[in-house]
Design an enzyme around this catalytic site. Structure first.
Site, short mmCIF file in Angstrom:
data_model
loop_
_atom_site.label_atom_id
_atom_site.label_comp_id
_atom_site.label_asym_id
_atom_site.label_seq_id
_atom_site.Cartn_x
_atom_site.Cartn_y
_atom_site.Cartn_z
N THR A 152 0.83 -1.21 0.00
CA THR A 152 0.00 0.00 0.00
C THR A 152 0.86 1.26 0.00
O THR A 152 0.49 2.28 -0.57
CB THR A 152 -0.93 -0.02 1.24
OG1 THR A 152 -1.74 -1.18 1.15
CG2 THR A 152 -1.82 1.21 1.30
N SER B 162 1.30 -7.34 -0.62
CA SER B 162 1.99 -8.34 0.20
C SER B 162 1.29 -9.70 0.30
O SER B 162 1.95 -10.67 0.69
CB SER B 162 2.33 -7.78 1.58
OG SER B 162 1.20 -7.69 2.40
N THR C 52 1.39 -4.23 4.25
CA THR C 52 1.20 -4.51 5.68
C THR C 52 0.60 -5.89 5.97
O THR C 52 0.76 -6.41 7.07
CB THR C 52 0.29 -3.43 6.32
OG1 THR C 52 -0.92 -3.36 5.55
CG2 THR C 52 0.98 -2.09 6.35
N1 ASP Z 1 -2.39 -3.91 2.25
C1 ASP Z 1 -2.05 -4.68 1.08
C2 ASP Z 1 -0.63 -5.16 1.15
O1 ASP Z 1 -0.31 -5.76 2.14
C3 ASP Z 1 -2.31 -4.03 -0.19
C4 ASP Z 1 -3.77 -3.89 -0.51
O2 ASP Z 1 -4.56 -3.57 0.39
O3 ASP Z 1 -4.10 -4.06 -1.69
O4 ASP Z 1 0.15 -5.02 0.22
#
Ligand code: ASP
Length: 351
Positions: free
Chosen positions: A37, A84, A118
């Site tokens: 993100t 992630s 995250t």
């Molecule tokens: N929070 C996500 C991640 O860990 C990304 C997303 O919400 O698309 O990359």
């Protein structure tokens, strides 16, 4: 002769201004980018939950925070650019190898920052906590709001992570996670909320410290083995032993356990109820495991799994207070060294 002397004077004069410059040189921090993100873009500044992760590069992120240049000379490398949920064990092995090489081959490096989504950040942090062989800071950072959002939290988080990576007090504390001005230990931290910026918490032990505008303050250190005290070495590995996680709930079917055993997994981590308990149905299915190591973690979100005769006698191993996803990482690394249950039990008591 006169010419030579003049040349020497000129050379010395030219060298003089270089001295204060050299004295002002900043600590070197490597930023390894993996996406998430923090590197995402939404359709507008109010697209806070619907956006594409892993779009901006590490260089873009650094360019957006010119304040970083006041605290460190950064070198940026793109390892991946994914959300992630799509981080893989191959990414982990690449990161561990790369970080170990940076610290070995570039002794002037103060620390390493990894930008990361995250969702699985805590897993990458714990894996590196057990496989980086140096005591200089490795700091994982992400953001909860997209880079394009109003009040995006990524820029300050990134600056705080770089500051932490240059902090002498951060040395020897294992891999760290920095978000929302809070510093957490890789082993203990977990994402506790889907959306809030204060999502990273360590339910049993709290934060290690804080990053404030004036200083970075540590209040405690991790006590479990990590980095320079870790026995795990993934150099040269291209994969890890297969370990899967199963979640316990009311009236589970045995078919998931049966399928995993039929597929020859090397380990199963049970996210058991309460203090790591599973139903008789699961117990009966797990009893058929031949050479698959079973670890009991728990689904409560915090707390230790204490020994219990009925489980210990059948060879199951308690995960201490590692959550299921962290217990899986320790079990995978343990299985790179041994299948001896006494040894694996020791590892769960020490890491
Ligand atoms: N929070 C996500 C991640 O860990 C990304 C997303 O919400 O698309 O990359």
């Amino acid at each position: 002769m006169l010419l030579a002397r003049r040349l020497l004077v000129l050379l010395l004069a030219a060298a003089v201004p270089a001295l204060p410059q050299a004295a002002k040189s900043k600590p070197v921090v490597w930023i390894l980018s993996t996406g998430g993100t923090i590197a995402s873009q939404g359709a507008s500044s109010t697209s806070l939950t619907d956006y594409k992760a892993g779009v901006l590069t590490g260089r873009d992120l650094v360019k957006a925070v010119p304040e970083i240049a006041e605290v460190a000379d950064v070198k940026v490398e793109q390892i991946a650019n994914v959300g992630s949920p799509n981080i893989t064990i191959a990414h982990w092995l690449t990161l561990a190898t790369r970080i170990n090489r940076i610290f070995t081959e570039e002794p002037a490096t103060a620390g390493v920052v990894i930008t990361h989504g995250t969702n699985t950040l805590e897993e990458t942090a714990y894996f590196l906590n057990l496989t980086v062989k140096h005591d200089r800071p490795v700091v994982l950072v992400g953001s909860m709001r997209p880079a394009t959002a109003i009040s995006a939290d990524g820029p300050l988080n990134l600056l705080n992570a770089v500051r932490t990576a240059t902090s002498p007090a951060a040395r020897g504390k294992g891999v760290l996670v920095v978000l929302n001005d809070e510093i957490s230990a890789a082993r203990d931290v977990t994402k506790t909320n889907t959306l809030r910026v204060e999502t990273f918490r360590s339910p049993d032990s709290g934060y290690l410290g804080f990053v404030d505008g004036d200083q970075i303050t540590f209040y405690r250190s991790p006590t479990r083995r990590h980095t320079t005290a870790s026995e795990f070495d993934v150099q040269g590995l291209t994969e890890l032993p297969a370990v899967e996680i199963l979640y316990s709930y009311v009236q589970p079917s045995p078919i998931l356990i049966q399928a995993l055993l039929a597929n020859g997994v090397k380990g199963i981590v049970m996210a058991g109820t309460g203090a790591g308990l599973v139903s008789d149905v699961e117990k009966a299915a797990l009893a058929k495991a031949k050479g698959t190591v079973i670890v009991r973690s728990n689904r409560t979100g915090s707390g230790r799994v204490p020994p219990r005769q009925e489980y210990d006698s059948s060879g199951m191993i308690g995960a201490d207070n590692l959550n299921p996803q962290k217990a899986r990482i320790l079990l995978m690394l343990a299985l790179t060294k041994t299948t001896d249950l006494v040894e694996i039990r020791r590892m769960f008591a020490e890491y």
